[in-house]
Each structure stands twice: as structure tokens, then as C-alpha cells.
Scaffold this motif. Structure first.
Motif, PDB file in Angstrom:
ATOM      1  N   ALA A  53      -6.925  -1.923  13.811  1.00  0.00           N
ATOM      2  CA  ALA A  53      -5.955  -1.858  14.899  1.00  0.00           C
ATOM      3  C   ALA A  53      -4.555  -2.254  14.433  1.00  0.00           C
ATOM      4  O   ALA A  53      -3.557  -1.628  14.810  1.00  0.00           O
ATOM      5  N   VAL A  54      -4.470  -3.284  13.606  1.00  0.00           N
ATOM      6  CA  VAL A  54      -3.170  -3.705  13.074  1.00  0.00           C
ATOM      7  C   VAL A  54      -2.563  -2.592  12.219  1.00  0.00           C
ATOM      8  O   VAL A  54      -1.368  -2.278  12.338  1.00  0.00           O
ATOM      9  N   LEU A  55      -3.361  -1.969  11.377  1.00  0.00           N
ATOM     10  CA  LEU A  55      -2.834  -0.917  10.497  1.00  0.00           C
ATOM     11  C   LEU A  55      -2.404   0.316  11.287  1.00  0.00           C
ATOM     12  O   LEU A  55      -1.363   0.907  10.998  1.00  0.00           O
ATOM     13  N   VAL A  64       8.545   2.386   8.755  1.00  0.00           N
ATOM     14  CA  VAL A  64       7.593   2.695   7.689  1.00  0.00           C
ATOM     15  C   VAL A  64       8.104   3.821   6.782  1.00  0.00           C
ATOM     16  O   VAL A  64       7.930   3.784   5.561  1.00  0.00           O
ATOM     17  N   GLY A  65       8.765   4.810   7.377  1.00  0.00           N
ATOM     18  CA  GLY A  65       9.273   5.940   6.594  1.00  0.00           C
ATOM     19  C   GLY A  65      10.485   5.606   5.748  1.00  0.00           C
ATOM     20  O   GLY A  65      10.896   6.421   4.905  1.00  0.00           O
ATOM     21  N   LYS A  92     -11.770   3.749   3.494  1.00  0.00           N
ATOM     22  CA  LYS A  92     -11.620   4.940   4.337  1.00  0.00           C
ATOM     23  C   LYS A  92     -10.895   4.595   5.631  1.00  0.00           C
ATOM     24  O   LYS A  92      -9.995   5.316   6.068  1.00  0.00           O
ATOM     25  N   GLN A  93     -11.278   3.476   6.249  1.00  0.00           N
ATOM     26  CA  GLN A  93     -10.601   3.057   7.467  1.00  0.00           C
ATOM     27  C   GLN A  93      -9.116   2.821   7.222  1.00  0.00           C
ATOM     28  O   GLN A  93      -8.268   3.259   8.009  1.00  0.00           O
ATOM     29  N   ALA A  94      -8.788   2.142   6.133  1.00  0.00           N
ATOM     30  CA  ALA A  94      -7.387   1.815   5.841  1.00  0.00           C
ATOM     31  C   ALA A  94      -6.571   3.062   5.530  1.00  0.00           C
ATOM     32  O   ALA A  94      -5.403   3.164   5.917  1.00  0.00           O
ATOM     33  N   ARG A  95      -7.180   4.002   4.829  1.00  0.00           N
ATOM     34  CA  ARG A  95      -6.456   5.245   4.517  1.00  0.00           C
ATOM     35  C   ARG A  95      -6.167   6.029   5.791  1.00  0.00           C
ATOM     36  O   ARG A  95      -5.034   6.503   6.005  1.00  0.00           O
ATOM     37  N   LEU A  99      -2.683   3.975   5.177  1.00  0.00           N
ATOM     38  CA  LEU A  99      -2.263   4.292   3.810  1.00  0.00           C
ATOM     39  C   LEU A  99      -1.921   5.765   3.618  1.00  0.00           C
ATOM     40  O   LEU A  99      -0.982   6.096   2.885  1.00  0.00           O
ATOM     41  N   ASP A 100      -2.661   6.659   4.257  1.00  0.00           N
ATOM     42  CA  ASP A 100      -2.392   8.089   4.101  1.00  0.00           C
ATOM     43  C   ASP A 100      -1.095   8.508   4.783  1.00  0.00           C
ATOM     44  O   ASP A 100      -0.629   9.640   4.584  1.00  0.00           O
ATOM     45  N   HIS A 101      -0.497   7.613   5.561  1.00  0.00           N
ATOM     46  CA  HIS A 101       0.768   7.917   6.239  1.00  0.00           C
ATOM     47  C   HIS A 101       1.982   7.479   5.402  1.00  0.00           C
ATOM     48  O   HIS A 101       3.122   7.691   5.831  1.00  0.00           O
TER      49      HIS A 101
END
Length: 263
Positions: A53-55, A64-65, A92-95, A99-101
Motif C-alpha cells: 500500500a505504501v509503494l 517520482v518522475g 513481484k509485489q514491489a515491481r 519499481l516498474d513505474h
């Protein structure tokens, strides 16, 4: 309560959503400040409902950008030793959540080997320790062969476990290495790799994010100074700050004198 080095702080928010938003904002604030100073930053992520939820909330922050992510390295406090594409992977959850953003070099995301990478559990733990050692500071007076995380996120289970360090198991007492393989975990999946307590406690800031009535007893014990062998969350502390970010129902057993209004 005033800040006193690594003294434990408890910051309470009304509900889980408000809590995630509050922590996410402070997380991005810290990254922005560190990167603006041109300094490399190491962050240790956690899994679980609140970790995700935090991520997810942080990913929506417009700043972030604009961050130079080449200066930021991400690690994981523990990982489930399952296939790389398993939904049980913290990676996987973090990505998917965060992370994938990011426009971040792939080599800045440091992951534990998966069960389909050709390593067994012991070799996966050793390989992760070896990677941590590559980023150890030259001055190790306050750390070991691993980086000192600027922020180390931790979840806290109803049994007060942190990372994959569970109560009354030998892994919580390991101090001579950075990582441990965990077999027959009380919580599935059974096989895991975890950072050890010395790595967690060499972090500058330890942030434990806790929500839900089922966490109230564990939080109360952690703050009451219980033995870390039986209550692992009681043994987690940052060198500069140790913060429990909690929602109201999780804070049911927190002594009023430990509560801070803000971080």
C-alpha cells in the motif's frame, strides 16, 4: 515525545489508507532530499499488505518522475524462495506497485534468487550476502559487509515477526552473517531468505508500518521491551531513528507516553 537518536517513536493515523499516504509522502520526501544532495541511497523494502500500500501510494506522487533514480538502490528484507513469477514473491509485489513505474537502472534493484534460477536455498542466501557486500561502506565502524540502509521498511506479523525472522527460532539470533536461509517457516511459503538482525539494525532508519487489530498485541509487546528472541519486532532499531507507523486499531495497547503526533 521528542526525538532521541534511535529511541522508538509511535506515529498513529486513523486508518490504513491514511497511514499508507502519510508514510509514502515521507518516503518520497526522504528520497528527494537525499538525491538533491547528490548522495547514493539504499532502501530496504518489505512485503505484505501495508508494504504494498505504501509503494502504490508513493508511485502516484508527482515528484517520482523528477527523481534521479540512478542514485537509489532497492533491496528486500526477505524473500520467499519460489518461482520468479509467483505472486508470493515480495519482488513481484514491489515491481507492480512501484519499481516498474520508475526510470531506474535495472542493476539498482537487488533481488534474491528465485527457486527457478538454478540455485538451492543455501546458495541463494549466500549470493544475496555477496551482493550486499559489494555495496558495503569503506568505514564499517557502524555496519558490516553490507550497505547501511537509509530506510529499512519492516512489516510486523501478528506473532511479532519481522522480515522472515520468526519468534523462538534460531535465525533471529544469527549475528555472524548478513543473510540466512529459512526452512519450514511458520508462515507459508516454507522456504525463504532473510536479512539478519545486524543488517536491519545497522540501518539509519527503521520504519515499521503496522495496521490492523490483529497486530495490537505484537506492537504492545515490541514497545514494552520484550525479548527479541520471542518478539523479533522488539529487537529492530535504526541507528538514527526507529519509527512505528500504525493505525488506531493497531495502537490499542500503546502507552500514551510513547505516542508522537508527527514523524
Amino acid at each position: 515525545m521528542t526525538d532521541n537518536g534511535s529511541a522508538k517513536q509511535v506515529i498513529i493515523k486513523p486508518d490504513a489508507d491514511t497511514l499508507a499516504s502519510y508514510v509514502a509522502t515521507r518516503f518520497v520526501n526522504r528520497i528527494v532530499k537525499r538525491v538533491a544532495e547528490g548522495k547514493r541511497m539504499h532502501v530496504c523494502l518489505t512485503g505484505g499488505t501495508m508494504g504494498g500500500a505504501v509503494l502504490r501510494t508513493a508511485a502516484r506522487d508527482e515528484r517520482v518522475g523528477q527523481i534521479d533514480w540512478s542514485l537509489v538502490h532497492f533491496w528486500f528484507g526477505d524473500e520467499r524462495f519460489v518461482a520468479r513469477d509467483s505472486d508470493d514473491r515480495n519482488e513481484k509485489q514491489a515491481r507492480e506497485a512501484f519499481l516498474d513505474h520508475l526510470d531506474i537502472p535495472a542493476e539498482n534493484i537487488h533481488t534474491v534468487a528465485s527457486s527457478d534460477d538454478g540455485l538451492d536455498l543455501d546458495a541463494a542466501a549466500i549470493a544475496y550476502a555477496d551482493e550486499l557486500a559489494q555495496f558495503a561502506p569503506s568505514d564499517r565502524s557502524e555496519t558490516g559487509p553490507w550497505p547501511s540502509f537509509d530506510i529499512c521498511f519492516l512489516g510486523v506479523g501478528p506473532d511479532a515477526h519481522i522480515a522472515s525472522l520468526f519468534p523462538d527460532r534460531p535465525e533471529i539470533s544469527v549475528t555472524d552473517r548478513a543473510t540466512v536461509p529459512v526452512r519450514n517457516s511458520p508462515k507459508p511459503p516454507s522456504d525463504r531468505v532473510s536479512l539478519t538482525r545486524p543488517v536491519i539494525n545497522s540501518s539509519k532508519r527503521v520504519w515499521m508500518v503496522v495496521a490492523g487489530a490483529d497486530k495490537a498485541a505484537a506492537l504492545g509487546l515490541a514497545l514494552a521491551g520484550a525479548s527479541y528472541q520471542s518478539v523479533p519486532a522488539a529487537g529492530a532499531k535504526g541507528r538514527r531513528r526507529t519509527a512505528f507507523f500504525v493505525d488506531e486499531v493497531a495502537a490499542d495497547q500503546v502507552p500514551p507516553q510513547l505516542i508522537d503526533r508527527e514523524y
